[in-house]
Design a protein around this motif. Structure first.
Motif, PDB file in Angstrom:
ATOM      1  N   ASP A  13     -18.255 -43.219  -9.767  1.00  0.00           N
ATOM      2  CA  ASP A  13     -17.108 -42.935  -8.903  1.00  0.00           C
ATOM      3  C   ASP A  13     -17.586 -43.003  -7.455  1.00  0.00           C
ATOM      4  O   ASP A  13     -18.653 -42.489  -7.115  1.00  0.00           O
ATOM      5  N   LEU A  14     -16.804 -43.638  -6.588  1.00  0.00           N
ATOM      6  CA  LEU A  14     -17.238 -43.827  -5.206  1.00  0.00           C
ATOM      7  C   LEU A  14     -16.985 -42.614  -4.325  1.00  0.00           C
ATOM      8  O   LEU A  14     -17.594 -42.469  -3.273  1.00  0.00           O
ATOM      9  N   GLY A  15     -16.081 -41.726  -4.732  1.00  0.00           N
ATOM     10  CA  GLY A  15     -15.747 -40.559  -3.912  1.00  0.00           C
ATOM     11  C   GLY A  15     -16.659 -39.392  -4.190  1.00  0.00           C
ATOM     12  O   GLY A  15     -16.228 -38.377  -4.744  1.00  0.00           O
ATOM     13  N   PRO A  36     -26.446 -51.875 -15.750  1.00  0.00           N
ATOM     14  CA  PRO A  36     -25.119 -52.269 -15.264  1.00  0.00           C
ATOM     15  C   PRO A  36     -24.386 -51.107 -14.614  1.00  0.00           C
ATOM     16  O   PRO A  36     -24.429 -49.984 -15.108  1.00  0.00           O
ATOM     17  N   VAL A  37     -23.716 -51.385 -13.497  1.00  0.00           N
ATOM     18  CA  VAL A  37     -22.955 -50.377 -12.765  1.00  0.00           C
ATOM     19  C   VAL A  37     -21.495 -50.802 -12.704  1.00  0.00           C
ATOM     20  O   VAL A  37     -21.185 -51.912 -12.271  1.00  0.00           O
ATOM     21  N   ILE A  38     -20.610 -49.917 -13.151  1.00  0.00           N
ATOM     22  CA  ILE A  38     -19.171 -50.122 -13.000  1.00  0.00           C
ATOM     23  C   ILE A  38     -18.668 -49.124 -11.982  1.00  0.00           C
ATOM     24  O   ILE A  38     -18.777 -47.914 -12.177  1.00  0.00           O
ATOM     25  N   MET A  39     -18.140 -49.621 -10.868  1.00  0.00           N
ATOM     26  CA  MET A  39     -17.590 -48.740  -9.847  1.00  0.00           C
ATOM     27  C   MET A  39     -16.183 -48.301 -10.226  1.00  0.00           C
ATOM     28  O   MET A  39     -15.388 -49.103 -10.717  1.00  0.00           O
ATOM     29  N   VAL A  40     -15.879 -47.029  -9.976  1.00  0.00           N
ATOM     30  CA  VAL A  40     -14.546 -46.490 -10.232  1.00  0.00           C
ATOM     31  C   VAL A  40     -14.031 -45.898  -8.928  1.00  0.00           C
ATOM     32  O   VAL A  40     -14.672 -45.024  -8.337  1.00  0.00           O
ATOM     33  N   THR A  41     -12.886 -46.371  -8.460  1.00  0.00           N
ATOM     34  CA  THR A  41     -12.385 -45.929  -7.167  1.00  0.00           C
ATOM     35  C   THR A  41     -10.880 -46.093  -7.063  1.00  0.00           C
ATOM     36  O   THR A  41     -10.273 -46.842  -7.827  1.00  0.00           O
ATOM     37  N   ALA A  42     -10.306 -45.414  -6.086  1.00  0.00           N
ATOM     38  CA  ALA A  42      -8.877 -45.561  -5.806  1.00  0.00           C
ATOM     39  C   ALA A  42      -8.637 -46.690  -4.808  1.00  0.00           C
ATOM     40  O   ALA A  42      -7.493 -47.056  -4.551  1.00  0.00           O
ATOM     41  N   ARG A  43      -9.702 -47.224  -4.245  1.00  0.00           N
ATOM     42  CA  ARG A  43      -9.577 -48.306  -3.261  1.00  0.00           C
ATOM     43  C   ARG A  43      -9.318 -49.620  -3.983  1.00  0.00           C
ATOM     44  O   ARG A  43     -10.166 -50.109  -4.733  1.00  0.00           O
ATOM     45  N   SER A  44      -8.156 -50.172  -3.747  1.00  0.00           N
ATOM     46  CA  SER A  44      -7.766 -51.370  -4.503  1.00  0.00           C
ATOM     47  C   SER A  44      -7.817 -52.652  -3.680  1.00  0.00           C
ATOM     48  O   SER A  44      -7.556 -53.727  -4.208  1.00  0.00           O
ATOM     49  N   HIS A  55     -17.245 -55.869  -1.363  1.00  0.00           N
ATOM     50  CA  HIS A  55     -18.370 -55.095  -0.832  1.00  0.00           C
ATOM     51  C   HIS A  55     -19.164 -54.456  -1.969  1.00  0.00           C
ATOM     52  O   HIS A  55     -20.402 -54.499  -1.989  1.00  0.00           O
ATOM     53  N   GLY A  56     -18.457 -53.868  -2.928  1.00  0.00           N
ATOM     54  CA  GLY A  56     -19.130 -53.246  -4.066  1.00  0.00           C
ATOM     55  C   GLY A  56     -19.910 -54.244  -4.894  1.00  0.00           C
ATOM     56  O   GLY A  56     -21.056 -54.001  -5.287  1.00  0.00           O
ATOM     57  N   LEU A  57     -19.330 -55.394  -5.155  1.00  0.00           N
ATOM     58  CA  LEU A  57     -20.005 -56.427  -5.946  1.00  0.00           C
ATOM     59  C   LEU A  57     -21.219 -56.971  -5.203  1.00  0.00           C
ATOM     60  O   LEU A  57     -22.257 -57.265  -5.813  1.00  0.00           O
ATOM     61  N   ASN A  58     -21.109 -57.110  -3.884  1.00  0.00           N
ATOM     62  CA  ASN A  58     -22.240 -57.594  -3.100  1.00  0.00           C
ATOM     63  C   ASN A  58     -23.402 -56.611  -3.104  1.00  0.00           C
ATOM     64  O   ASN A  58     -24.567 -57.005  -2.933  1.00  0.00           O
ATOM     65  N   TYR A  78     -15.677 -53.469 -11.449  1.00  0.00           N
ATOM     66  CA  TYR A  78     -14.942 -52.606 -10.534  1.00  0.00           C
ATOM     67  C   TYR A  78     -13.644 -52.198 -11.217  1.00  0.00           C
ATOM     68  O   TYR A  78     -12.885 -53.051 -11.655  1.00  0.00           O
ATOM     69  N   VAL A  79     -13.394 -50.893 -11.357  1.00  0.00           N
ATOM     70  CA  VAL A  79     -12.183 -50.401 -11.987  1.00  0.00           C
ATOM     71  C   VAL A  79     -11.419 -49.549 -10.983  1.00  0.00           C
ATOM     72  O   VAL A  79     -11.996 -48.661 -10.349  1.00  0.00           O
TER      73      VAL A  79
END
Length: 228
Positions: A53-55, A75-83, A90-93, A99-100
């Motif tokens: 989670d990014l927050g 492996p990292v899966i980001m979870v955020t409210a930023r759509s 930015h997250g993928l880079n 990204y979810v």
């Protein structure tokens, strides 16, 4: 599969952990970036996926992702409210594998977890070198697509073999019906559910092991490894 859940909201973490555990995951909960980084030390237990989670309260989630990527290939899966697209890029880079965006469907999240773990396994030389799966008396030769039970060859159709091989790669892990249909039949769930049920029944009969593939009501199927 061991999964590291990085989430500062204890209520969200508890609910999500319960769902993940029902689907066969061994979940470790980190409440902030520092706890996550401490869990990912080389001498630690090792994880199949990090759900980040990014927050976070102590560090920016993007910064944590960058630090994770420097110390491990998990492996990292980001979870955020930023759509917005820029945030995703930015997250993928920074090294995120997926990204979810909140709110998300649990089924989609599970599918993404399995997808990134499969991609990583394909990049792992040890995983590529694995050509056979042994489950008690059941022996599955992946290159030749041959299955034997107690040394006797069992004739399976192409889809029956693909279904068995998929479940056998993670004994005890529940595969959702939608995920199985997507991976074995390369199509969506609609109209294919009955086909899956028929193939499961056929596998149980041909292998003469009705208990090998367990139905998890309302979810999907899992393979129960028999005793050797």
């Amino acid at each position: 599969m061991r999964l590291l859940l990085v989430e500062d909201d204890n209520h969200v973490a508890a609910a999500l952990s319960a769902v993940l555990r029902r689907h066969g995951f061994d979940v470790t909960h980190a409440r902030n970036g520092e706890e996550a980084l401490q869990a990912l030390v080389p001498e630690g237990p090792g994880f199949g996926v990090v759900l980040l989670d990014l927050g976070l309260p102590d560090q920016d989630g993007y910064e944590v992702c960058g630090k994770i990527r420097k110390r491990t290939g998990t492996p990292v899966i980001m979870v955020t409210a930023r759509s917005d697209v820029r945030s995703r890029i930015h997250g993928l880079n920074l090294g995120a594998d997926d990204y979810v965006v909140k709110p998300y469907d649990t089924g989609e999240l599970l599918a993404r977890i399995h997808a990134v773990s499969r991609r990583t396994a394909h990049e792992d030389p040890a995983a590529v070198a694995e050509t056979a799966l042994r489950l008690g008396p059941v022996h599955i030769e992946l290159p030749t697509r041959q299955v034997t039970v107690d040394g006797t060859v069992v004739q399976l159709t192409r889809k029956e073999f693909d279904l068995l091989a998929l479940l056998a790669q993670r004994p005890g892990v529940v595969f959702r019906r939608e995920q199985i249909i997507s991976e074995v039949w390369r199509t969506s769930w609609e109209g294919t559910g009955r086909t899956l049920e028929v193939h499961v029944a056929s596998l149980r009969a041909k292998l003469r092991m009705p208990a090998l593939i367990e139905t998890v009501r309302g979810v999907g199927y899992r393979l129960v490894a028999p005793a050797a």
